[in-house]
Write a protein that holds these residues in place. Sequence first.
Motif, PDB file in Angstrom:
ATOM      1  N   LEU A 140       0.747  -1.304   0.032  1.00 47.66           N
ATOM      2  CA  LEU A 140      -0.036   0.010   0.114  1.00 47.66           C
ATOM      3  C   LEU A 140       0.909   1.163  -0.011  1.00 47.66           C
ATOM      4  CD1 LEU A 140      -2.692  -1.030   2.533  1.00 47.66           C
ATOM      5  CD2 LEU A 140      -3.206  -0.664  -0.079  1.00 47.66           C
ATOM      6  N   TYR A 141       1.783   1.136   0.806  1.00 44.05           N
ATOM      7  CA  TYR A 141       2.775   2.365   0.796  1.00 44.05           C
ATOM      8  C   TYR A 141       3.581   2.597  -0.527  1.00 44.05           C
ATOM      9  CZ  TYR A 141       3.260   1.383   5.835  1.00 44.05           C
ATOM     10  OH  TYR A 141       3.025   0.935   7.053  1.00 44.05           O
ATOM     11  N   ARG A 142       3.785   1.763  -1.316  1.00 41.30           N
ATOM     12  CA  ARG A 142       4.432   1.594  -2.431  1.00 41.30           C
ATOM     13  C   ARG A 142       3.341   2.142  -3.531  1.00 41.30           C
ATOM     14  NH1 ARG A 142       9.848  -0.118  -2.705  1.00 41.30           N
ATOM     15  NH2 ARG A 142      10.439  -1.027  -0.888  1.00 41.30           N
ATOM     16  N   LYS A 143       2.069   1.767  -3.596  1.00 40.69           N
ATOM     17  CA  LYS A 143       1.287   1.916  -4.480  1.00 40.69           C
ATOM     18  C   LYS A 143       0.946   3.309  -4.361  1.00 40.69           C
ATOM     19  CE  LYS A 143      -3.895   1.273  -5.543  1.00 40.69           C
ATOM     20  NZ  LYS A 143      -5.015   0.509  -5.129  1.00 40.69           N
ATOM     21  N   THR A 144       0.859   4.072  -3.063  1.00 41.46           N
ATOM     22  CA  THR A 144       0.421   5.460  -2.808  1.00 41.46           C
ATOM     23  C   THR A 144       1.594   6.353  -3.420  1.00 41.46           C
ATOM     24  OG1 THR A 144      -0.679   4.879  -0.840  1.00 41.46           O
ATOM     25  CG2 THR A 144      -0.199   7.177  -1.187  1.00 41.46           C
ATOM     26  N   GLU A 145       2.820   5.761  -3.343  1.00 38.23           N
ATOM     27  CA  GLU A 145       4.063   6.681  -3.785  1.00 38.23           C
ATOM     28  C   GLU A 145       3.649   6.732  -5.340  1.00 38.23           C
ATOM     29  OE1 GLU A 145       8.656   6.361  -3.378  1.00 38.23           O
ATOM     30  OE2 GLU A 145       7.798   4.536  -4.217  1.00 38.23           O
ATOM     31  N   ALA A 146       3.095   5.623  -6.057  1.00 37.20           N
ATOM     32  CA  ALA A 146       3.362   5.848  -7.475  1.00 37.20           C
ATOM     33  C   ALA A 146       2.213   6.593  -7.875  1.00 37.20           C
ATOM     34  CB  ALA A 146       2.778   4.218  -7.871  1.00 37.20           C
ATOM     35  N   ILE A 147       1.260   6.940  -7.224  1.00 38.12           N
ATOM     36  CA  ILE A 147       0.104   7.795  -7.559  1.00 38.12           C
ATOM     37  C   ILE A 147       0.292   9.385  -7.080  1.00 38.12           C
ATOM     38  CG2 ILE A 147      -1.614   6.056  -8.016  1.00 38.12           C
ATOM     39  CD1 ILE A 147      -2.931   6.562  -5.316  1.00 38.12           C
ATOM     40  N   SER A 148       1.074   9.531  -6.046  1.00 34.95           N
ATOM     41  CA  SER A 148       1.243  10.741  -5.267  1.00 34.95           C
ATOM     42  C   SER A 148       2.781  11.320  -5.410  1.00 34.95           C
ATOM     43  CB  SER A 148       0.995  10.483  -3.850  1.00 34.95           C
ATOM     44  OG  SER A 148       1.883   9.864  -3.162  1.00 34.95           O
ATOM     45  N   GLN A 149       3.777  10.306  -5.650  1.00 36.94           N
ATOM     46  CA  GLN A 149       4.899  10.628  -5.770  1.00 36.94           C
ATOM     47  C   GLN A 149       5.842  11.152  -4.307  1.00 36.94           C
ATOM     48  OE1 GLN A 149       6.601  10.414  -8.854  1.00 36.94           O
ATOM     49  NE2 GLN A 149       4.642   9.684  -9.246  1.00 36.94           N
ATOM     50  N   VAL A 150       4.958  10.853  -3.176  1.00 34.66           N
ATOM     51  CA  VAL A 150       5.342  10.957  -1.988  1.00 34.66           C
ATOM     52  C   VAL A 150       6.238   9.780  -1.786  1.00 34.66           C
ATOM     53  CG1 VAL A 150       5.143  11.259   0.572  1.00 34.66           C
ATOM     54  CG2 VAL A 150       3.791  12.476  -1.141  1.00 34.66           C
ATOM     55  N   PRO A 151       7.589   9.771  -1.106  1.00 36.28           N
ATOM     56  CA  PRO A 151       8.264   8.600  -0.832  1.00 36.28           C
ATOM     57  C   PRO A 151       7.669   7.611   0.184  1.00 36.28           C
ATOM     58  CG  PRO A 151       9.830  10.472  -0.889  1.00 36.28           C
ATOM     59  CD  PRO A 151       8.394  10.975  -0.926  1.00 36.28           C
ATOM     60  N   TRP A 152       7.589   6.335  -0.330  1.00 34.32           N
ATOM     61  CA  TRP A 152       7.130   5.403   0.549  1.00 34.32           C
ATOM     62  C   TRP A 152       7.353   5.173   1.792  1.00 34.32           C
ATOM     63  CZ3 TRP A 152       9.132   1.302   2.614  1.00 34.32           C
ATOM     64  CH2 TRP A 152      10.381   0.997   2.225  1.00 34.32           C
ATOM     65  N   TYR A 153       8.776   5.311   2.011  1.00 32.33           N
ATOM     66  CA  TYR A 153       9.531   5.283   3.230  1.00 32.33           C
ATOM     67  C   TYR A 153       9.070   6.181   4.297  1.00 32.33           C
ATOM     68  CZ  TYR A 153      12.792   7.916   0.525  1.00 32.33           C
ATOM     69  OH  TYR A 153      13.234   8.776  -0.541  1.00 32.33           O
ATOM     70  N   TYR A 154       8.501   7.548   3.917  1.00 28.75           N
ATOM     71  CA  TYR A 154       8.058   8.247   4.700  1.00 28.75           C
ATOM     72  C   TYR A 154       6.480   8.116   5.117  1.00 28.75           C
ATOM     73  CZ  TYR A 154      11.404  12.172   5.209  1.00 28.75           C
ATOM     74  OH  TYR A 154      12.360  12.907   5.588  1.00 28.75           O
ATOM     75  N   LEU A 155       5.970   7.463   4.073  1.00 25.41           N
ATOM     76  CA  LEU A 155       4.542   6.966   4.511  1.00 25.41           C
ATOM     77  C   LEU A 155       4.431   5.805   5.467  1.00 25.41           C
ATOM     78  CD1 LEU A 155       2.934   7.021   0.725  1.00 25.41           C
ATOM     79  CD2 LEU A 155       2.726   8.653   2.527  1.00 25.41           C
ATOM     80  N   ALA A 156       5.340   5.024   5.264  1.00 29.17           N
ATOM     81  CA  ALA A 156       5.821   3.878   6.428  1.00 29.17           C
ATOM     82  C   ALA A 156       6.153   4.447   7.556  1.00 29.17           C
ATOM     83  CB  ALA A 156       6.897   3.111   5.641  1.00 29.17           C
ATOM     84  N   ALA A 157       6.839   5.410   7.658  1.00 30.32           N
ATOM     85  CA  ALA A 157       7.346   6.023   9.018  1.00 30.32           C
ATOM     86  C   ALA A 157       6.309   6.741   9.801  1.00 30.32           C
ATOM     87  CB  ALA A 157       8.694   6.805   8.649  1.00 30.32           C
ATOM     88  N   ILE A 158       5.460   7.406   8.952  1.00 29.33           N
ATOM     89  CA  ILE A 158       4.330   8.186   9.813  1.00 29.33           C
ATOM     90  C   ILE A 158       2.955   6.980   9.916  1.00 29.33           C
ATOM     91  CG2 ILE A 158       2.182   9.747   9.280  1.00 29.33           C
ATOM     92  CD1 ILE A 158       4.084  10.957   6.952  1.00 29.33           C
ATOM     93  N   ASP A 159       2.922   5.998   9.402  1.00 29.12           N
ATOM     94  CA  ASP A 159       1.878   5.041   9.790  1.00 29.12           C
ATOM     95  C   ASP A 159       2.675   4.204  10.886  1.00 29.12           C
ATOM     96  OD1 ASP A 159      -0.324   3.309   9.679  1.00 29.12           O
ATOM     97  OD2 ASP A 159       1.119   1.943   8.538  1.00 29.12           O
ATOM     98  N   GLN A 160       4.016   3.863  11.007  1.00 29.36           N
ATOM     99  CA  GLN A 160       4.588   3.152  11.966  1.00 29.36           C
ATOM    100  C   GLN A 160       4.681   4.150  13.251  1.00 29.36           C
ATOM    101  OE1 GLN A 160       5.299   0.402  12.520  1.00 29.36           O
ATOM    102  NE2 GLN A 160       6.767   0.095  14.059  1.00 29.36           N
TER     103      GLN A 160
END
Length: 312
Positions: A34-54
């Motif tokens: 899900l992080y990587r899918k969201t990165e693909a449509i938003s260009q926001v790095p997946w690892y930042y999404l993962a870090a916020i979620d964690q």
Amino acid sequence: MIKIMLCFLIFFQLFAITNLASEELDLDTEREALYRKTEAISQVPWYYLAAIDQYERQIHQDKRSISITLPEHQWFGITNIDQYQSITAINLHHGIGKDGNGDGLADPDNPEDQLYTIADYLSSYGLNELNIQQALWDYYQRPLAVKTIKQNAKIYQTYRTTALDERAFPVPKHFNYSYRSTWGDARGFGGRRIHEGTDIFAGYGTPVRATTYGTIEIKGWNRYGGWRIGIRDLDNIYHYYAHLHGFEADLNVGDIVEPGQVIGYVGSTGYGPPGTSGKFPPHLHYGMYKDNGENQWAFDPFPSLKRAEQQK
């Protein structure tokens, strides 16, 4: 008969543990996809999404697939009293909720909508590191939150995965050492206080190892702990290693460490100005501190040490 029952009991316990580990692994895989899918449509790095979620998962002890929770008045819009989830209604009421899965709704409990909404918020500031950090500051208004998310993002980026659950015992098991639960014992140096950790007694120079993946937040002398090093892990737990004889070469604040990596050596420093040593037998003081997004407190590390010691 009793032996047979015991065998069945052990079998079912192992089966349950194996299933739980498998479920956690499946959930980690689902989250990362899900992080990587969201990165693909938003260009926001997946690892930042993962870090916020964690970070959100740990401070709220949230067991959902995705734990990012935005205030309802922001998600739906302050005038959206009935909390309509349609994108039309949310836009009309100036809410920030977004549709991440294309169903026309912005559901605050839908993982794809949650991730796309926070990605849209971050991208509104820009996509470079400084822009994202500014967005995090405006949202959390807490230096430790921003620093923790930034550090964890760097760890995920470095290892290219979120499956980083390994643990290690602080000293190699083939060295001679001993320890017991000393949590809460009285301490007198510097005033009356309790012992916030576990002492692991070992010989001078015994290697001290990082117990988890994490980031070095502090390194140097402390009046109580002598030469000490502090590491914050992905679960927002601060690990405190004190009374060291010295540090492993080329380790600096901001560096990433991994389980089993040597970070220093057992000594007997502390209880005085820089260089004070020998006021007690050589040992490692190991402490653990949990942050809940508002404050940080110590908890007994003894159970965690026992679990790590029993692992291969």
